[in-house]
Design a protein around this motif. Sequence first.
Motif, mmCIF file in Angstrom:
data_model
loop_
_atom_site.group_PDB
_atom_site.id
_atom_site.type_symbol
_atom_site.label_atom_id
_atom_site.label_comp_id
_atom_site.label_asym_id
_atom_site.label_seq_id
_atom_site.Cartn_x
_atom_site.Cartn_y
_atom_site.Cartn_z
ATOM 1 N N SER A 273 42.481 32.653 34.768
ATOM 2 C CA SER A 273 43.698 33.472 34.884
ATOM 3 C C SER A 273 43.468 34.709 35.749
ATOM 4 O O SER A 273 44.424 35.298 36.256
ATOM 5 C CB SER A 273 44.182 33.901 33.493
ATOM 6 O OG SER A 273 43.195 34.683 32.847
ATOM 7 N N LYS A 274 42.214 35.100 35.934
ATOM 8 C CA LYS A 274 41.909 36.280 36.742
ATOM 9 C C LYS A 274 42.128 35.969 38.213
ATOM 10 O O LYS A 274 41.712 34.936 38.726
ATOM 11 C CB LYS A 274 40.464 36.732 36.507
ATOM 12 C CG LYS A 274 40.078 38.001 37.287
ATOM 13 C CD LYS A 274 38.693 38.479 36.914
ATOM 14 C CE LYS A 274 38.257 39.645 37.778
ATOM 15 N NZ LYS A 274 39.225 40.766 37.769
ATOM 16 N N LEU A 275 42.767 36.878 38.899
ATOM 17 C CA LEU A 275 43.077 36.698 40.313
ATOM 18 C C LEU A 275 41.837 36.969 41.173
ATOM 19 O O LEU A 275 41.204 38.019 41.032
ATOM 20 C CB LEU A 275 44.193 37.664 40.705
ATOM 21 C CG LEU A 275 44.902 37.427 42.044
ATOM 22 C CD1 LEU A 275 45.665 36.106 42.004
ATOM 23 C CD2 LEU A 275 45.861 38.577 42.319
ATOM 24 N N PRO A 276 41.468 36.053 42.072
ATOM 25 C CA PRO A 276 40.302 36.277 42.955
ATOM 26 C C PRO A 276 40.651 37.254 44.085
ATOM 27 O O PRO A 276 40.756 36.879 45.253
ATOM 28 C CB PRO A 276 39.990 34.878 43.491
ATOM 29 C CG PRO A 276 40.821 33.927 42.702
ATOM 30 C CD PRO A 276 42.008 34.700 42.232
ATOM 31 N N GLU A 277 40.800 38.519 43.751
ATOM 32 C CA GLU A 277 41.265 39.508 44.731
ATOM 33 C C GLU A 277 40.313 39.651 45.909
ATOM 34 O O GLU A 277 40.745 39.789 47.063
ATOM 35 C CB GLU A 277 41.469 40.870 44.058
ATOM 36 C CG GLU A 277 42.659 40.921 43.130
ATOM 37 C CD GLU A 277 42.895 42.331 42.606
ATOM 38 O OE1 GLU A 277 42.775 43.289 43.396
ATOM 39 O OE2 GLU A 277 43.170 42.479 41.399
ATOM 40 N N ASP A 278 39.008 39.659 45.640
ATOM 41 C CA ASP A 278 38.042 39.830 46.728
ATOM 42 C C ASP A 278 38.175 38.723 47.766
ATOM 43 O O ASP A 278 38.124 38.969 48.979
ATOM 44 C CB ASP A 278 36.617 39.859 46.178
ATOM 45 C CG ASP A 278 36.333 41.123 45.369
ATOM 46 O OD1 ASP A 278 37.122 42.082 45.507
ATOM 47 O OD2 ASP A 278 35.356 41.140 44.607
ATOM 48 N N ALA A 279 38.352 37.499 47.280
ATOM 49 C CA ALA A 279 38.504 36.366 48.195
ATOM 50 C C ALA A 279 39.790 36.489 49.007
ATOM 51 O O ALA A 279 39.835 36.126 50.197
ATOM 52 C CB ALA A 279 38.500 35.058 47.409
ATOM 53 N N MET A 280 40.832 37.034 48.398
ATOM 54 C CA MET A 280 42.106 37.200 49.100
ATOM 55 C C MET A 280 41.988 38.243 50.216
ATOM 56 O O MET A 280 42.450 38.028 51.343
ATOM 57 C CB MET A 280 43.198 37.579 48.096
ATOM 58 C CG MET A 280 43.457 36.503 47.049
ATOM 59 S SD MET A 280 44.467 37.079 45.663
ATOM 60 C CE MET A 280 46.101 36.900 46.349
#
Length: 675
Positions: free
Chosen positions: A444-451
């Motif tokens: 459920s955690k958003l992969p912000e770094d990858a984005m």
Amino acid sequence: MKQICKLLILFFFFGNITAQQIDDVDFKSVRANLNLSSELEQVDGMYTVEFKVLRDIDSLFLDAKNIQLTSQVSEYSGIARDFNNIVEERSIKAQIKDGKLWFYDDFKAGTRMALRFTYSASPKKAIYFVDDQIWTQGQGKFTSHWLPSIDDVNDKIKFDLAITAQYPNSALANGRLVKKERFGDLTKWTYSMQQPMSSYLVALVIGNYSKKTETSKSGIPLEYYYYPEDSLKVEPTYRHTKVMFDFLEEEIGFPYPWQNYKQVPVKDFLYSGMENTSLTIFSDSYVVDSIGYNDKNYVTVNAHEMAHQWFGNLVTATSGEHHWLQEGFATYYALLAERDIFGDDHYYWQLFKNAQELIAQEEAGESTSLLNPKSSSTTFYKKGAWALHVLREKVGDSAFKAGVSSYLVKHQFATVETMDFISEVEQASNKDLTAFLNAWLVDSKLPEDAMVKSLKQSEFMSDYFSVDCQLYNEKCDEYVVSDVSDKVKVKVISQMPYQIEASAFQNSLQVRQAISQYVDKIPFQLKTAYESLLNDKSYVTIENALYNLWVNFPQDRVKYLHKTKDIIGFNDHNIRLLWLTLNLNTLEFQPDRKQDALNELIGYSLPQGSFELRMKAFGYLKLLDAFEIRSIESLMAAAQHHNWRFSKYAKELILELETKPVYKTIIDSLKQKQP
């Protein structure tokens, strides 16, 4: 071991799909001859259903919500091709119970049968009678409220509809028009499908329309419907449609799977659009002229619903856990279609905006797994699109496109789960996707770094991130007159709106619109430049500029009202309603015509208008404290409107008005008159 872990992960989210009637019977086709009454809001149908019995059973059913049988149910030993071909008729025991039409008989495995009956329905949902239009919305509402069918998406059926409508109305349905017959003031339109689909994708529209047709590169007829009075809006409304259709066929690598593609606008639609098989229905608020196109256009919705013809219609998710296979794919392929037209910067900007919405959702503690059936639309649509964008970066263009193509070929006209897609991409790329599956679909955690890493591959986005007037001591005003992208200029204006100079107005429509939005306190030295915004080909800019100029320069209010007196704006009359409100608050302007202005404003709140127009009119009447019996009666009717956003707004506004004695008296009086 990795594959076992993967299966355990998927079982945790997917669970067991309960075996239902699809194990007992395979419904093959439905043929329905329909008569619809706008006055009675009623559907009367002659109905034939053909099916194959898969194992010995003594009963089977169709979903039929609030539907009444008006004849006995008859069975044929031969397959009935129409209602004039009656072969060895015999009666079948039937009963409607708990929203299902049950048939009772000694059904033997391997038998192909056809049942025939007539029915009547007065549906409260899934089909809507709006003024001179009738239109349907099956997804989330169940087609079985007006047409006996199967609510389970896993049972795909070939539907052929014949619709009788009052002349000169048009009647539209899924598939190809095979016959059109005139009977006095009635016309019968007969449509045929070649392939099966889930029942929620069955659709019809009746209304007064004209049509323009193009043909795709592959020979598919593209039909664009419009109200006869909107002939000048056809091009801006349907702009880029053929280009996007041709692009999607080539990009997806699977030919368009239906006979034709029709699009039709309707009044007071529940959503932006709905991707019914071969017949997209969309809100007529997207019907725009060449000016409105610059502010709010149909391109994104158009591309999204078009992509659904493959992702959702050709292959359909078995259940809510796999809903991203429809909405994520449609969102992603719409982005690709827009990228083909508007370029890479537009594509990455849309990804960035989607990322902002996803991050805001996570910061609010509302982030969920992409495989959670209760996830938000933001998750299914925008995280789903992001997942596909990242997956393509991971496996490469060639493997991604090969995986998508083989996925569609293998599962065409069937239902699918997430692993049906993942396994095809794994095979095409020869890569294990467990890590991707966990990071993007399960967690459920958003992969912000990858984005962020992905976005920074765009030079345009890197430049955008580097400019922040609130953090860095830069001469940001210089950006507004430089050669940087419009998005950077808009960002600068939003952060330092009162430091711009007249030279900033020598910019694109988008940048000038940002000035109208953020510069609401206008220095006198910018007055002349700001007044030029009233000439822009943007209804948003004109609306903002008119209000801001009226507030800042009272001595010129009459001049501004004269200049904008003939501008209507969007379908919700955004500029005209503002103009009427400012008129009523400018005593020196047309002092002998104030009642006419108020009556016009009240008139826009009455039931003949679209819900967007009425809602905006109610808002201005509230601002003016100018409600009276007609507008309050209309507001109370709006509280029962089929569009939930409008009805919710109306109910909340009624509660607010009831706090004022003069309005409460009117409301109480009207309530006493209600049946």
